[in-house]
Design an enzyme around this catalytic site. Structure first.
Site, PDB file in Angstrom:
ATOM      1  N   CYS A   2       7.710  16.342 -10.872  1.00  0.00           N
ATOM      2  CA  CYS A   2       8.158  17.432 -11.740  1.00  0.00           C
ATOM      3  C   CYS A   2       7.198  17.506 -12.919  1.00  0.00           C
ATOM      4  O   CYS A   2       6.624  16.509 -13.331  1.00  0.00           O
ATOM      5  CB  CYS A   2       9.561  17.260 -12.264  1.00  0.00           C
ATOM      6  SG  CYS A   2      10.821  17.162 -11.008  1.00  0.00           S
ATOM      7  N   ARG A  27       2.316  18.318  -9.413  1.00  0.00           N
ATOM      8  CA  ARG A  27       3.413  17.352  -9.585  1.00  0.00           C
ATOM      9  C   ARG A  27       4.645  17.728  -8.772  1.00  0.00           C
ATOM     10  O   ARG A  27       5.613  16.962  -8.690  1.00  0.00           O
ATOM     11  CB  ARG A  27       3.797  17.249 -11.062  1.00  0.00           C
ATOM     12  CG  ARG A  27       2.676  16.748 -11.940  1.00  0.00           C
ATOM     13  CD  ARG A  27       3.118  16.680 -13.371  1.00  0.00           C
ATOM     14  NE  ARG A  27       4.060  15.610 -13.610  1.00  0.00           N
ATOM     15  CZ  ARG A  27       3.727  14.364 -13.889  1.00  0.00           C
ATOM     16  NH1 ARG A  27       2.469  14.020 -13.970  1.00  0.00           N
ATOM     17  NH2 ARG A  27       4.653  13.453 -14.093  1.00  0.00           N
ATOM     18  N   TRP A  77      10.079  19.003  -8.296  1.00  0.00           N
ATOM     19  CA  TRP A  77      10.022  18.313  -7.005  1.00  0.00           C
ATOM     20  C   TRP A  77      11.420  17.724  -6.848  1.00  0.00           C
ATOM     21  O   TRP A  77      11.772  16.758  -7.533  1.00  0.00           O
ATOM     22  CB  TRP A  77       8.953  17.223  -7.037  1.00  0.00           C
ATOM     23  CG  TRP A  77       8.714  16.579  -5.698  1.00  0.00           C
ATOM     24  CD1 TRP A  77       7.844  17.001  -4.739  1.00  0.00           C
ATOM     25  CD2 TRP A  77       9.334  15.398  -5.185  1.00  0.00           C
ATOM     26  NE1 TRP A  77       7.895  16.158  -3.661  1.00  0.00           N
ATOM     27  CE2 TRP A  77       8.807  15.160  -3.899  1.00  0.00           C
ATOM     28  CE3 TRP A  77      10.306  14.517  -5.671  1.00  0.00           C
ATOM     29  CZ2 TRP A  77       9.194  14.088  -3.109  1.00  0.00           C
ATOM     30  CZ3 TRP A  77      10.697  13.448  -4.878  1.00  0.00           C
ATOM     31  CH2 TRP A  77      10.139  13.243  -3.617  1.00  0.00           C
ATOM     32  N   ASN A 103      12.195  15.502 -16.430  1.00  0.00           N
ATOM     33  CA  ASN A 103      11.433  14.887 -15.350  1.00  0.00           C
ATOM     34  C   ASN A 103      11.950  13.458 -15.232  1.00  0.00           C
ATOM     35  O   ASN A 103      12.060  12.763 -16.233  1.00  0.00           O
ATOM     36  CB  ASN A 103       9.944  14.942 -15.743  1.00  0.00           C
ATOM     37  CG  ASN A 103       9.061  14.087 -14.876  1.00  0.00           C
ATOM     38  OD1 ASN A 103       9.445  13.705 -13.774  1.00  0.00           O
ATOM     39  ND2 ASN A 103       7.876  13.783 -15.367  1.00  0.00           N
ATOM     40  N   GLY A 104      12.318  13.021 -14.023  1.00  0.00           N
ATOM     41  CA  GLY A 104      12.826  11.647 -13.850  1.00  0.00           C
ATOM     42  C   GLY A 104      14.142  11.663 -13.092  1.00  0.00           C
ATOM     43  O   GLY A 104      14.506  12.671 -12.479  1.00  0.00           O
ATOM     44  N   GLU A 486      -6.289   5.243   6.175  1.00  0.00           N
ATOM     45  CA  GLU A 486      -6.531   6.305   5.196  1.00  0.00           C
ATOM     46  C   GLU A 486      -6.910   7.619   5.893  1.00  0.00           C
ATOM     47  O   GLU A 486      -6.426   8.688   5.511  1.00  0.00           O
ATOM     48  CB  GLU A 486      -7.622   5.853   4.208  1.00  0.00           C
ATOM     49  CG  GLU A 486      -8.032   6.877   3.178  1.00  0.00           C
ATOM     50  CD  GLU A 486      -6.902   7.419   2.312  1.00  0.00           C
ATOM     51  OE1 GLU A 486      -5.800   6.853   2.320  1.00  0.00           O
ATOM     52  OE2 GLU A 486      -7.117   8.435   1.636  1.00  0.00           O
ATOM     53  N   LYS A 490      -4.683  11.040   5.588  1.00  0.00           N
ATOM     54  CA  LYS A 490      -5.218  12.329   5.125  1.00  0.00           C
ATOM     55  C   LYS A 490      -4.830  13.432   6.103  1.00  0.00           C
ATOM     56  O   LYS A 490      -4.412  14.504   5.700  1.00  0.00           O
ATOM     57  CB  LYS A 490      -6.748  12.302   4.998  1.00  0.00           C
ATOM     58  CG  LYS A 490      -7.359  11.623   3.802  1.00  0.00           C
ATOM     59  CD  LYS A 490      -7.118  12.257   2.468  1.00  0.00           C
ATOM     60  CE  LYS A 490      -5.856  11.789   1.855  1.00  0.00           C
ATOM     61  NZ  LYS A 490      -5.793  10.633   1.028  1.00  0.00           N
ATOM     62  N   GLU A 493      -1.056  14.209   5.921  1.00  0.00           N
ATOM     63  CA  GLU A 493      -0.650  14.854   4.674  1.00  0.00           C
ATOM     64  C   GLU A 493      -0.919  16.344   4.637  1.00  0.00           C
ATOM     65  O   GLU A 493      -0.093  17.107   4.157  1.00  0.00           O
ATOM     66  CB  GLU A 493      -1.431  14.237   3.498  1.00  0.00           C
ATOM     67  CG  GLU A 493      -0.921  12.923   3.027  1.00  0.00           C
ATOM     68  CD  GLU A 493      -1.733  12.453   1.841  1.00  0.00           C
ATOM     69  OE1 GLU A 493      -1.146  12.291   0.768  1.00  0.00           O
ATOM     70  OE2 GLU A 493      -2.956  12.256   1.967  1.00  0.00           O
ATOM     71  N   HIS A 509      -1.253  -4.010  22.654  1.00  0.00           N
ATOM     72  CA  HIS A 509       0.044  -4.663  22.461  1.00  0.00           C
ATOM     73  C   HIS A 509       1.173  -3.634  22.306  1.00  0.00           C
ATOM     74  O   HIS A 509       2.220  -3.940  21.761  1.00  0.00           O
ATOM     75  CB  HIS A 509      -0.014  -5.594  21.246  1.00  0.00           C
ATOM     76  CG  HIS A 509      -1.000  -6.703  21.430  1.00  0.00           C
ATOM     77  ND1 HIS A 509      -0.782  -7.761  22.285  1.00  0.00           N
ATOM     78  CD2 HIS A 509      -2.247  -6.882  20.928  1.00  0.00           C
ATOM     79  CE1 HIS A 509      -1.830  -8.563  22.272  1.00  0.00           C
ATOM     80  NE2 HIS A 509      -2.742  -8.043  21.456  1.00  0.00           N
ATOM     81  N   LYS A 608       1.786  14.871  -6.521  1.00  0.00           N
ATOM     82  CA  LYS A 608       0.680  13.954  -6.786  1.00  0.00           C
ATOM     83  C   LYS A 608       1.107  12.699  -7.531  1.00  0.00           C
ATOM     84  O   LYS A 608       0.627  11.615  -7.270  1.00  0.00           O
ATOM     85  CB  LYS A 608      -0.408  14.676  -7.580  1.00  0.00           C
ATOM     86  CG  LYS A 608      -1.653  13.831  -7.687  1.00  0.00           C
ATOM     87  CD  LYS A 608      -2.895  14.633  -7.614  1.00  0.00           C
ATOM     88  CE  LYS A 608      -4.113  13.781  -7.459  1.00  0.00           C
ATOM     89  NZ  LYS A 608      -4.325  13.321  -6.075  1.00  0.00           N
TER      90      LYS A 608
END
Ligand code: F6R
Length: 613
Positions: A2, A27, A77, A103-104, A486, A490, A493, A509, A608
């Site tokens: 947020c 955000r 968010w 925010n929180g 990574e 990417k 995402e 395996h 982010k």
């Protein structure tokens, strides 16, 4: 998560708020809203979805908003309550005069809400935030003082918050506070801003005050700061280290593509001032690890999330290789909920682009209490984590706007090379010749990345050929296992394709059961000690009809026969290959997502800066 922005001054407030929210879109971006005081009345405008929807709403109200000079805004968010218009911030008290953005997460909001309902408050949304609006309004009814109302109400709150608060009857006052969530005050000429992050205000001012937890700031024509016990605090004004130009796409279609292209210069920047000359020791001015501390270390723990966790995995490899100190790497979210056996002989390294990730911050605080030396590797030397650190390695990647981390990852990797070499020098665990050879390789990495960036067509071709696959497997071994994770992250995402990274030896395996002609398997095939082993694992995949892609720096002719597609990158010592291999994988993910028409810079469901646990 947020984003909050607020303004009091002489500029048209709607423009300032919308511009600020646009810079905070990374955000969160599932709904947004602003509240202004226009002609003595609080007016609220909200919209579901992207910020543009709010802009569209506001264009219908330009007459009533144009004279307003104070306001607060929010981009959300969602945590509590679906991302609907009703749950979008700002939220108000029952009479609608007191308005807040938050925010929180308010952890005790259910208990507070029950009490407030008993006192006659009527709730409109499903958010935890609305509780705070009612709570502050209750205190305001008693004290008639907005600053005190905010201070007293927040004492009853458990959890994390950054808050911006206004009251209809106080059209020249903006109050803000925070606990375990970032908030800064921008100081302009006859104007003040509040914001969750620097980008929202950097075009207006470079002077700022970072609020400490539980401080309450009151902004009128002047700024007053108090602590939780109502004691006056002298504000510590800082100069922000950012340039407004960093927030432009500079002609690139997306911030992600621009940030991928910045990487050679980012690496030069990270190295500058730290590695002057290959014959001289690495200089990390803010690292306070003495020979004595290093000698007494039993182990190192590295904690991080997401992409930063992958950089940490490479870091483990480097520190163990160069310094022979055992290193554990763990996701912060796991670290914080088990017995913490950290002690003063453990070095704890936190890695975070934002320096605000809630899980990593909690983990750091826990180990700090146990007496461990805390070293933070972050792109934000102004962040909460950096402020908690005993030692700091600033990664100097510049502001990263795209939600998917790219340049901050390579900058974290380079920071780990510098840190591991620095520790080896202090400890004396590598001989002079090896140190010089490693430094020589390190400083030529930017040129190698430039070669990759000037040869993107092969990656674009590969993206086009494979974009329509539903699943991907990335395999690697050794130091590049993290690169496989990574690369797969990417792709997931930004394209929403299911991609998984495996250590290649693990394929047989279990995961091998998934292989058939519909499954592309991408091998990160770097020359070095595991090259032949990985090649055998690729052969095993071929035998199950999987489609094979190689990302390689080898000119081995037998690859042409084995692989369906080869992405060729420059030669490099295996120990540095994670840097070289990361960039084509970022580009591959980018071009696949772009080809599929995805929202590259703002992928769905992500934000982010993850400031909630
Ligand atoms: C991936 C990404 C996230 C972050 C993670 C940790 O592209 O950006 O996985 O790496 O949320 O964030 P920081 O590094 O800010 O602690």
């Amino acid at each position: 998560m947020c984003g909050i922005v607020g303004y009091i001054g002489k500029k048209p407030v709607v423009e300032v708020l919308i511009d600020g929210l646009r810079k905070l879109e990374y955000r969160g971006y599932d709904s947004s809203g602003i509240a202004i005081n226009a002609g003595g009345k609080i007016k609220i405008y909200k919209a579901e979805g992207k910020l543009q929807n709010l802009v569209d709403v506001l264009t219908k109200h330009t007459e009533e908003t144009k004279t307003a000079k104070i306001g607060i805004g929010h981009i959300r968010w969602a945590t509590h309550g679906a991302p609907t218009e009703i749950n979008a911030h700002p939220h108000t008290c029952t009479c609608g005069k007191l308005v807040i953005v938050h925010n929180g997460i308010i952890e005790n909001f259910k208990e507070l809400k029950e009490e407030l309902i008993k006192k006659g408050c009527s709730f409109r949304s499903q958010t935890d935030t609305e509780t705070v609006a009612h709570l502050i309004a209750q205190e305001f009814a008693q004290t008639k003082d907005l600053t005190q109302a905010v201070r007293l109400a927040t004492k009853k709150i458990q959890g994390a918050y950054a808050l911006g608060v206004m009251h209809q009857d106080l059209p020249g006052m903006l109050v803000a506070t925070k606990r375990n969530a970032p908030l800064l005050v921008g100081i302009g000429e006859g104007e003040f801003f509040i914001a969750s992050d620097v980008p929202a205000i950097i075009e207006h001012t470079k002077k700022a005050l970072y609020l400490n937890d539980n401080e309450v700031v009151t902004l009128t024509t002047e700024m007053k700061l108090i602590d939780a016990e109502n004691k006056k605090v002298t504000p510590k004004i800082e100069v922000l280290p950012w340039e407004p130009v960093a927030l432009s796409k500079m002609g690139y279609k997306h911030f992600m593509l621009k940030e991928i292209h910045e990487q050679p210069d980012v690496i030069r920047n990270v190295l500058s001032g730290k590695l002057y000359n290959i014959d001289e020791p690495i200089s990390l001015k803010e690292v306070k690890l003495t020979k004595e501390t290093l000698k007494n270390l039993h182990r190192i723990q590295v904690i991080a999330c997401g992409t930063s966790l992958h950089a940490a995995m490479v870091g483990k490899y480097l520190i163990e290789e160069f310094c022979s100190i055992p290193v554990d790497v763990e996701a912060s979210s796991e670290y914080i909920y088990r017995k913490n056996v950290t002690d003063k002989n453990t070095l704890v390294i936190g890695v975070s682009q934002s320096g605000e990730t809630a899980d990593t911050l909690t983990a750091i605080k826990q180990s700090k209490e146990k007496g461990s030396h805390i070293l933070i590797i972050t792109n934000r030397p102004d962040s909460t984590m950096a402020r908690e650190a005993d030692s700091l390695v600033p990664v100097s990647a510049g502001i990263e706007v795209s939600v998917a981390a790219t340049k901050s990852y390579t900058a974290q990797l380079i920071s780990f090379y510098l840190l591991a070499l620095y520790m080896a020098e202090v400890k004396g665990s590598l001989d002079e010749k090896t140190l010089v050879e490693l430094k020589k390789e390190l400083i030529v990495l930017p040129q190698k990345l430039e070669m990759i960036l000037s040869n993107k067509e092969q990656i674009q071709k590969c993206a086009k050929a494979y974009a329509n696959h539903k699943d991907f497997i990335y395999i690697a071994r050794g130091i590049n296992f993290a690169t496989a994770l990574e690369g797969a992250l990417k792709l997931k995402e930004i394209s929403y394709i299911n991609a998984t990274g495996y250590p290649a030896g693990e394929l047989k395996h279990g995961p091998i059961a998934m292989l058939d002609e519909t499954m592309p398997v991408l091998s990160i095939l770097m020359q070095g000690k595991v090259y032949e082993k990985l090649l055998s694992n690729a052969e095993e995949a071929k035998a199950r009809n999987a489609k094979l892609i190689a990302l390689t720096n080898s000119s081995d002719k037998k690859l042409d026969e084995l692989f369906d597609f080869i992405i060729k990158i420059p030669e490099v010592d295996e120990i540095f290959s994670p840097v070289i291999a990361a960039v084509p994988l970022q580009l591959l993910a980018y071009y696949i997502a772009e080809f599929l028409g995805k929202d590259v810079d703002q992928p769905r469901n992500l934000a982010k800066s993850v400031t909630v646990e």
